[in-house]
Design an enzyme around this catalytic site. Sequence first.
Site, PDB file in Angstrom:
ATOM      1  N   MET A 142       0.848  -1.182   0.000  1.00 55.40           N
ATOM      2  CA  MET A 142       0.000   0.000   0.000  1.00 55.40           C
ATOM      3  C   MET A 142       0.879   1.225   0.000  1.00 55.40           C
ATOM      4  SD  MET A 142      -2.589   1.408   2.863  1.00 55.40           S
ATOM      5  CE  MET A 142      -1.171   1.918   3.822  1.00 55.40           C
ATOM      6  N   HIS A 149       0.106  -9.619  -3.844  1.00 51.41           N
ATOM      7  CA  HIS A 149       1.062  -8.806  -4.596  1.00 51.41           C
ATOM      8  C   HIS A 149       1.909  -7.961  -3.650  1.00 51.41           C
ATOM      9  CE1 HIS A 149       2.915  -5.962  -7.299  1.00 51.41           C
ATOM     10  NE2 HIS A 149       2.418  -4.996  -6.537  1.00 51.41           N
ATOM     11  N   GLU A 150       1.268  -7.345  -2.667  1.00 50.17           N
ATOM     12  CA  GLU A 150       1.997  -6.479  -1.737  1.00 50.17           C
ATOM     13  C   GLU A 150       3.080  -7.241  -0.977  1.00 50.17           C
ATOM     14  OE1 GLU A 150       1.746  -3.209  -1.278  1.00 50.17           O
ATOM     15  OE2 GLU A 150       0.108  -2.905  -2.706  1.00 50.17           O
ATOM     16  N   THR A 151       2.900  -8.529  -0.795  1.00 53.89           N
ATOM     17  CA  THR A 151       3.823  -9.335   0.016  1.00 53.89           C
ATOM     18  C   THR A 151       4.520 -10.417  -0.804  1.00 53.89           C
ATOM     19  OG1 THR A 151       1.980 -10.801   0.616  1.00 53.89           O
ATOM     20  CG2 THR A 151       2.469  -8.976   2.119  1.00 53.89           C
ATOM     21  N   ARG A 174       6.447 -11.926   2.415  1.00 59.37           N
ATOM     22  CA  ARG A 174       7.075 -10.850   3.182  1.00 59.37           C
ATOM     23  C   ARG A 174       6.135 -10.298   4.257  1.00 59.37           C
ATOM     24  NH1 ARG A 174       7.620  -6.518   0.785  1.00 59.37           N
ATOM     25  NH2 ARG A 174       6.612  -6.887  -1.217  1.00 59.37           N
TER      26      ARG A 174
END
Length: 256
Positions: free
Chosen positions: A1, A90-92, A110
């Site tokens: 984000m 996607h963020e991780t 992550r």
Amino acid sequence: MRRLLPLAGATLLIAAAGGASGQQAGVGSIITRAMFESMLSHRGDQGCQGAFYTYDAFIKAAGDFPRFGTTGNDETRRRELAAFFGQTSHETTGGWATAPDGPFAWGYCRVNEITPSDPPYYGRGPIQLTHKYNYQLAGDALGLDLVNNPDLVSSDPVVAFRTAIWFWMTAQSPKPSCHDVITNQWTPSGDDRSSGRLPGYGMATNIINGGEECGKGYSTDNAKDRVGYYKRYCDMFRVGYGDNIACRDQKPYGGG
């Protein structure tokens, strides 16, 4: 984000009813423990931090948001959960083009941002909560002092999931919430329509990181990655992708 627009009086309404047991029957009826492990099977592999994210933590956090994954018919519910995990995976992500089982099998690898951009308020958790004002907003909504204790997001998996679901459920004017978009609760304004902002998964990408990924006339690598994860989860949940899954022709909101 990457960025949240400031909220006036941001408040999380956590209903007393429909807690964790209700979500076990709701969200948990779609994402079972076995499904969760299949979706995120590489999160505990060497080089990943994602063993931190547990099924029990997800279900417990979801219990604080009774509308999450329970709004609408079965198709809508499945699509919302696919969209949530598509964006947060996607963020991780820890995936790469030739990764075992494919690049979209490596979500939730992550916990912390790889290269901290705003210490101590760098990206943490499934939505990669970033910047002091976002920690303030999330903490105020969740009843936690995340400004003075930002590491709660990376040390308590329930808190990590709560920040991600809070973001997903919370509108940030003029942006709608991702939840309302995916569950067909949002009606685009005239300005939204003229800017190409229409209901669908692409709009969730616009809400989360539109300034960097949307309105370019082509799909960026990051936007493609978000779509790849989403399609994988839709296929696993046996639900269609819906319309407008890309944001290449959507103008981002001011400042992204």
